[in-house]
Design a protein around this motif. Structure first.
Motif, short mmCIF file in Angstrom:
data_model
loop_
_atom_site.label_atom_id
_atom_site.label_comp_id
_atom_site.label_asym_id
_atom_site.label_seq_id
_atom_site.Cartn_x
_atom_site.Cartn_y
_atom_site.Cartn_z
N ALA A 182 50.85 41.19 30.29
CA ALA A 182 50.61 42.63 30.38
C ALA A 182 49.17 42.98 30.02
N ARG A 183 48.65 42.35 28.98
CA ARG A 183 47.28 42.66 28.54
C ARG A 183 46.23 42.15 29.54
N LEU A 184 46.50 41.01 30.16
CA LEU A 184 45.55 40.47 31.13
C LEU A 184 45.59 41.24 32.45
N GLU A 185 46.75 41.82 32.78
CA GLU A 185 46.82 42.65 33.98
C GLU A 185 45.88 43.85 33.87
N VAL A 186 45.77 44.43 32.69
CA VAL A 186 44.94 45.61 32.48
C VAL A 186 43.49 45.35 32.85
N VAL A 187 43.03 44.12 32.60
CA VAL A 187 41.62 43.79 32.86
C VAL A 187 41.48 42.91 34.09
N SER A 188 42.48 43.00 34.98
CA SER A 188 42.44 42.34 36.30
C SER A 188 42.31 40.83 36.20
N LEU A 189 42.98 40.23 35.21
CA LEU A 189 42.94 38.78 35.05
C LEU A 189 44.32 38.17 35.22
N ALA A 190 45.19 38.88 35.89
CA ALA A 190 46.51 38.35 36.25
C ALA A 190 46.76 38.70 37.72
N GLN A 191 47.31 37.76 38.43
CA GLN A 191 47.61 37.98 39.84
C GLN A 191 48.93 37.32 40.17
N ASP A 192 49.83 38.09 40.76
CA ASP A 192 51.16 37.57 41.15
C ASP A 192 51.85 36.90 39.97
N ASN A 193 51.74 37.54 38.78
CA ASN A 193 52.38 37.04 37.56
C ASN A 193 51.86 35.66 37.15
N ARG A 194 50.61 35.39 37.49
CA ARG A 194 49.95 34.14 37.11
C ARG A 194 48.71 34.45 36.28
N ILE A 195 48.52 33.66 35.21
CA ILE A 195 47.35 33.83 34.35
C ILE A 195 46.78 32.46 34.01
#
Length: 236
Positions: free
Chosen positions: A160-173
């Motif tokens: 969730a936190r990485l999605e905010v800063v556009s560092l997650a894609q398709d539930n992958r980090i």
């Protein structure tokens, strides 16, 4: 832009005006690169700058008796030592996980900027309050969940936190953590972490290989974790 993730973070939690975004973009900074396991600061240090995490991960760390305890993880856009603006002596360590980059901002500049902008003062104050909310959630997880829920919750929070800063894609980090990092954050042994990750894989909930973590069934992982992201205070 070194402060792009910070701006995205503050925008997600409270919103910023164009003028406030320009002020943050113009913050003077010195860039420092950290190697895996390198200390950014140590307990007892007296800080004169705050750090903006530009890339990579940092963790707050303390030694409790003979055990390493990770108190929190920090992702790009975070200011993990913002508290030193008013409490300059460090009461914990800050350590890089994998390679990371930080931007150092002088306390004197931050103080002046916040004196001149009540709205930015509120934005940074809100960040410290959210930080405290995350701490409370971590304490609750440590005391109230079994191993699989603890690790599932940690994964859900990082995603969730990485999605905010556009560092997650398709539930992958991208996640350079070792099982020891997970163990030290969750109060578990490495053996217990290994078995729990195997169970999450067996249930087809995650794949974690080569530094990439993929969440295959996010809804089920959040159910197991009892993950409710309200404590992150992200704008919908």
């Amino acid at each position: 832009m070194p402060h792009q993730k910070l701006i995205a973070r503050l925008q997600a939690t409270g919103g910023l005006s164009d003028e406030e975004r320009r002020s943050l973009a113009d913050i003077p900074r010195t860039i420092r690169s950290l190697a895996d396991g390198e200390y950014f600061s140590r307990e007892g240090d007296v800080a004169s700058h705050c750090a903006i995490l530009v890339s990579g991960f940092l963790c707050r760390h303390k030694i409790v008796e003979t055990r390493d305890q990770i108190l929190s993880f920090h992702v790009p856009g975070d200011m993990p030592d913002l508290n030193t603006l008013h409490l300059p002596e460090m009461d914990h360590d800050l350590i890089s996980i994998g390679r990371s980059t930080v931007a150092l901002v002088p306390h004197r500049f931050l103080s002046q900027m916040l004196d001149e902008s009540p709205r930015l003062t509120h934005a940074f104050w809100r960040e410290t309050l959210i930080d405290a909310a995350i701490y409370r959630q971590w304490v609750a997880n440590l005391g109230g969940h079994d191993a699989i829920a603890k690790i599932a919750h940690l994964i859900c929070e990082l995603l969730a936190r990485l999605e905010v800063v556009s560092l997650a894609q398709d539930n992958r980090i991208q996640l350079p953590f070792t099982q020891k990092h997970v163990a030290d954050a969750c109060g578990l042994s490495i053996v217990h972490v290994n078995r729990t990750l195997q169970e999450l894989r067996r249930r087809s909930l995650i794949v974690w290989e080569g530094g990439e973590l993929a969440v295959l069934n996010r809804k089920e992982l959040e159910r197991i974790a009892e993950f409710v992201p309200d404590y992150l205070h992200l704008k919908q």
